[in-house]
Design an enzyme around this catalytic site. Structure first.
Site, short mmCIF file in Angstrom:
data_model
loop_
_atom_site.label_atom_id
_atom_site.label_comp_id
_atom_site.label_asym_id
_atom_site.label_seq_id
_atom_site.Cartn_x
_atom_site.Cartn_y
_atom_site.Cartn_z
N GLY A 6 0.83 -1.21 0.00
CA GLY A 6 0.00 0.00 0.00
C GLY A 6 0.86 1.25 0.00
N GLU A 48 -0.53 -10.41 4.25
CA GLU A 48 -0.20 -9.48 5.35
C GLU A 48 -0.48 -10.12 6.70
OE1 GLU A 48 -0.87 -5.12 3.24
OE2 GLU A 48 -2.55 -6.06 4.27
N GLY A 81 -7.43 -2.94 2.01
CA GLY A 81 -7.92 -2.03 0.97
C GLY A 81 -7.24 -2.28 -0.37
N GLY A 82 -6.01 -2.74 -0.31
CA GLY A 82 -5.27 -3.06 -1.54
C GLY A 82 -5.36 -4.54 -1.91
#
Ligand SMILES: O=C[C@H](O)[C@H](O)[C@H](O)COP(=O)(O)O
Length: 223
Positions: free
Chosen positions: A29, A105, A98-99
């Site tokens: 991000g 992650e 969001g990405g």
């Protein structure tokens, strides 16, 4: 000071925690990319680290900037990870993804001793949920998962890129789910984990050591 500058200030503060011989998780991000740029500068000045990227995009960036990488399957832990978030609370509950990189992650965060989240001041919230929860689902289970999300009082939508579903690095779909403000994130997290076909979601609880938030021209620490 704008939000981009706040991300950069937070990133610069976070990279001060890096030391020689560390294994370093690299987030995904726009905030993480500021950190990766700073890490590349430190590496070119002699810092000796090995990095684990959380997405193909981050891997490409790290390679282009000559940051040495290591295969996650060759290590049992990561010393420090610097990553971003879409929302965070002062008790370190996050929404990420969001990405679309939430699954890797979360795996990287799970292996990490010191998970450092960098954020601009727009990301701090009292309660998570204004940002829709990204949920990674195998394509075969997409409609089933949408219906299960409805049973949990959520409104899910398959994330699109133009006319086609967005694909994660694992070639899965993302459902962005609106649950309103989430009063019990741990319970929702558990229920989402129990839905067959969902391989990960963006509610991060108990994984973060510290949030470094840029605010104006300084930083605020939550730990
Ligand atoms: O999948 C993407 C990640 O979880 C990002 O860390 C998150 O979306 C925050 O991104 P940004 O730093 O661009 O606001």
């Amino acid at each position: 000071m704008n939000l981009e500058q706040e991300k950069e200030i937070a990133a610069k503060e976070a990279v001060k925690l890096l030391r020689d011989n560390m294994i370093v998780g690299l987030g995904t991000g726009s905030s993480s990319f500021y950190a990766i740029r700073e890490i590349a500068k430190l590496v070119s000045n002699g810092l000796k680290i090995k990095a684990v990227p959380t997405s193909n995009k981050t891997k490409e960036l790290a390679e282009a900037l000559n940051i040495p990488l290591i295969d996650i399957n060759l290590i049992n832990s990561i010393d420090i990870t610097i990553d971003g978030a879409d929302e965070f609370t002062s008790d370190l509950i996050l929404i990420k993804g969001g990405g679309g990189a939430l699954l890797r992650e979360k795996i990287v965060a799970s292996l990490t001793k010191q998970e450092i989240i960098i954020a601009d001041s727009s990301k701090e919230v009292k309660q998570i949920g204004k940002f829709k929860v990204p949920i990674e689902v195998i394509p075969f289970a997409s409609n089933y998962a949408l219906n299960q999300i409805k049973i949990l009082n959520g409104i899910g939508k398959i994330r699109m890129t133009g006319d086609t579903p967005f694909k994660t690095d694992q070639a899965n779909n993302i459902i962005d789910a609106d649950f309103g403000l989430i009063s019990d994130p741990a319970s929702l997290s558990k229920k989402l984990n129990e839905i067959n076909g969902i391989v990960g979601h963006g509610i991060f609880i108990g994984l973060t050591s510290k949030v470094i938030m840029g605010k104006g021209d300084s930083t605020v620490i939550f730990d």
